[in-house]
Write a protein that holds these residues in place. Structure first.
Motif, short mmCIF file in Angstrom:
data_model
loop_
_atom_site.label_atom_id
_atom_site.label_comp_id
_atom_site.label_asym_id
_atom_site.label_seq_id
_atom_site.Cartn_x
_atom_site.Cartn_y
_atom_site.Cartn_z
N ALA A 231 138.14 24.92 33.27
CA ALA A 231 137.99 24.04 32.29
C ALA A 231 136.60 23.43 32.27
CB ALA A 231 139.27 23.02 31.94
N GLN A 232 136.27 22.81 33.46
CA GLN A 232 135.17 21.82 33.30
C GLN A 232 134.03 22.62 33.11
OE1 GLN A 232 134.40 20.23 37.32
NE2 GLN A 232 132.76 19.06 36.67
N ARG A 233 133.95 23.98 33.80
CA ARG A 233 132.72 24.96 33.38
C ARG A 233 132.81 25.22 31.95
NH1 ARG A 233 128.81 27.45 35.47
NH2 ARG A 233 128.12 29.61 34.81
N ALA A 234 133.67 25.54 31.16
CA ALA A 234 133.90 25.76 29.81
C ALA A 234 133.29 24.72 29.08
CB ALA A 234 135.15 26.09 29.51
N ARG A 235 133.80 23.49 29.38
CA ARG A 235 132.92 22.48 28.83
C ARG A 235 131.59 22.28 29.03
NH1 ARG A 235 130.75 19.04 26.85
NH2 ARG A 235 131.41 16.93 25.90
N TRP A 236 131.12 22.50 29.99
CA TRP A 236 129.59 22.65 30.47
C TRP A 236 128.96 23.78 29.72
CZ3 TRP A 236 126.49 25.73 33.65
CH2 TRP A 236 125.27 25.13 34.23
N LEU A 237 129.58 24.90 29.36
CA LEU A 237 129.12 25.88 28.57
C LEU A 237 129.04 25.52 27.33
CD1 LEU A 237 130.54 28.96 30.39
CD2 LEU A 237 128.33 28.27 30.62
N ALA A 238 129.63 24.61 26.65
CA ALA A 238 129.79 24.51 25.23
C ALA A 238 128.94 23.62 24.82
CB ALA A 238 131.24 24.00 25.06
N PRO A 240 125.44 23.37 24.90
CA PRO A 240 124.26 23.67 24.23
C PRO A 240 124.89 24.12 22.71
CG PRO A 240 124.39 24.80 26.11
CD PRO A 240 125.43 24.12 26.17
N ALA A 241 126.13 24.53 22.38
CA ALA A 241 126.30 24.86 21.17
C ALA A 241 126.45 23.42 20.30
CB ALA A 241 127.61 25.43 20.86
N ALA A 242 127.12 22.54 20.84
CA ALA A 242 127.24 21.11 20.01
C ALA A 242 125.79 20.44 19.84
CB ALA A 242 128.02 20.09 21.07
N LEU A 243 124.90 20.63 20.92
CA LEU A 243 123.31 20.06 20.82
C LEU A 243 122.63 20.80 19.68
CD1 LEU A 243 121.17 18.23 21.64
CD2 LEU A 243 120.69 19.62 23.60
N SER A 244 122.88 22.25 19.68
CA SER A 244 122.26 22.97 18.68
C SER A 244 122.45 22.40 17.28
CB SER A 244 122.48 24.33 18.93
OG SER A 244 121.93 24.94 20.23
N MET A 245 123.92 22.10 17.12
CA MET A 245 124.32 21.93 15.97
C MET A 245 123.78 20.44 15.55
SD MET A 245 125.83 22.41 12.95
CE MET A 245 126.49 24.10 13.26
N MET A 246 123.93 19.52 16.47
CA MET A 246 123.26 18.26 15.96
C MET A 246 121.96 18.55 15.55
SD MET A 246 122.98 15.04 18.65
CE MET A 246 121.35 15.44 19.48
N ARG A 247 121.09 19.41 16.33
CA ARG A 247 119.65 19.43 16.17
C ARG A 247 119.47 20.04 14.66
NH1 ARG A 247 117.60 21.72 21.82
NH2 ARG A 247 117.01 19.52 22.60
N ASP A 273 128.91 10.36 19.92
CA ASP A 273 130.15 10.61 19.11
C ASP A 273 130.09 11.84 18.44
OD1 ASP A 273 132.54 9.25 17.82
OD2 ASP A 273 131.26 9.63 15.81
N PHE A 274 128.93 12.31 18.00
CA PHE A 274 129.10 13.69 17.06
C PHE A 274 129.55 14.95 18.11
CE2 PHE A 274 126.58 17.50 15.96
CZ PHE A 274 127.14 17.60 14.83
N ILE A 275 128.84 14.76 19.32
CA ILE A 275 129.17 15.93 20.02
C ILE A 275 130.68 15.93 20.59
CG2 ILE A 275 128.67 16.49 22.39
CD1 ILE A 275 126.17 17.05 20.64
N ASP A 276 131.32 14.63 20.66
CA ASP A 276 132.59 14.86 21.00
C ASP A 276 133.48 15.17 19.91
OD1 ASP A 276 131.91 13.74 23.50
OD2 ASP A 276 132.18 11.62 22.89
N ARG A 277 133.01 14.81 18.73
CA ARG A 277 133.93 15.23 17.49
C ARG A 277 133.77 16.97 17.23
NH1 ARG A 277 131.81 13.50 13.02
NH2 ARG A 277 130.22 12.06 13.80
N TRP A 278 132.61 17.36 17.46
CA TRP A 278 132.31 18.63 17.30
C TRP A 278 132.97 19.72 18.28
CZ3 TRP A 278 130.34 21.03 13.37
CH2 TRP A 278 130.09 22.63 13.54
#
Length: 339
Positions: A231-238, A240-247, A273-278
């Motif tokens: 689960a830790q690695r899955a969260r790590w792999l996710a 970039p998707a959150a950072l991309s959406m923020m940008r 907060d945006f990253i966590d919600r996304w």
């Protein structure tokens, strides 16, 4: 599965498209039922700007998996052009092509203008959908301005040849109700509009009227799901998707960052907060955890199908995620009998 042919930092669009092609071959082997690609423009991190072209390539590289658009942004195109493109795909690969339609531009206003998207085109979406279906079916009534016009290839007077099924895609209640009123299958974008999923599906089912296409509602829900060996690695792999959406929300689209870049980014409290919600809308974990999360979502939504998407930087991790999910579902070698 829904794929955007993601272009990560250090990758070229050609490499991204090659990775999507290899992924299509793999998920077909693992038993996935559909693979759709999305139309986006002006986004350096997304190589799927032309779904018909990419679908033709993917169809030639596979043999059984259904392929479709998730979706074609119809107001960017004349209905006849789309009917010809997907009629061609259907003629080349009968019974394997889906035509998913959306009414958003799939880009920023300036790029939408460069695409020739006229003012008011979204408001004309219902009429454009109806025109597209009639072009595919050769079904304009006498006296209509398009009577006698045909999309070729299309049914062209041979109903037994069929045509690609039309799906409506949406992230709000508008397309949900329209899909219901037109008696079409509906796909909701839970992966970026999770707060409105249940309401949209309720509107779709309440508005549904039987048609020649469907006698009862048929709903798909798309969800961001990433599986890894922990689960830790899955969260790590996710990350970039959150950072991309923020940008992207800031008008700064770019290539998909690496997990290291996402983890080291100096987030402000508001950004975190945006990253966590996304990421709260994602299904993350090892294969079994993702399976349980997907099952819970399907129970909540009563969806007929789930479509998973994984915006992961590296093609190896992306393939591994889909493989783990297939294994957890016991999918290998299995095929769905749904239309």
């Amino acid at each position: 599965m829904l794929d955007l042919a993601p272009v990560g930092e250090g990758q070229t669009p050609g490499e991204a498209l090659a990775a999507t092609t290899e992924l299509a071959r793999r998920v077909e082997e693992w038993g996935y039922h559909r693979l759709w690609v999305a139309e986006h423009h002006g986004m350096p991190g997304v190589a799927s700007s032309s779904p018909p072209v990419l679908l033709a390539h993917l169809a030639a590289a596979t043999s059984t998996i259904r392929l479709g658009s998730g979706g074609v942004m119809l107001p960017n195109h004349a209905p006849l052009i789309v009917a010809e493109q997907f009629g061609t795909l259907h003629a080349l690969h009968p019974g394997r092509i889906d035509l998913g339609l959306g009414r958003a531009p799939g880009t920023d206003p300036a790029t939408a203008s460069a695409l020739g998207r006229p003012a008011g085109s979204a408001e004309e979406f219902p009429q454009h959908v109806a025109d597209l279906a009639r072009f595919l079916d050769d079904a304009f009534p006498p006296g209509h301005r398009y009577a006698g016009l045909r999309a070729v290839p299309g049914r062209s007077g041979a109903p037994q040849e069929g045509r690609p099924p039309i799906w409506l895609l949406g992230s709000s209640g508008f397309s949900a109700q329209l899909a219901g009123l037109m008696g079409l299958p509906f796909a909701f974008a839970h992966h970026f509009a999770g707060g409105g999923t249940l309401e949209a599906l309720e509107l779709y089912r309440e508005a549904f009227r039987p048609s020649e296409t469907l006698d009862k509602p048929y709903a798909m829900v798309s969800v961001a799901a990433i599986a890894a060996d922990s689960a830790q690695r899955a969260r790590w792999l996710a990350g970039p998707a959150a950072l991309s959406m923020m940008r992207l929300r800031r008008g700064q689209p770019g290539r998909i960052p690496t997990p290291e870049q996402a983890a080291q980014y100096p987030y402000t409290p508001a950004e975190q907060d945006f990253i966590d919600r996304w990421l709260g809308n994602f299904v993350l974990g090892d294969g079994e955890e993702v399976r349980r999360g997907l099952a819970a979502l399907r129970d909540r939504t009563d969806a007929d199908e789930l479509m998973i998407t994984a915006l992961i930087h590296g093609p190896e991790d992306r393939r591994r995620s889909y493989e783990l999910i297939a294994q957890a579902h016991g999918m290998a070698g299995l095929r769905s009998n749904t239309p």
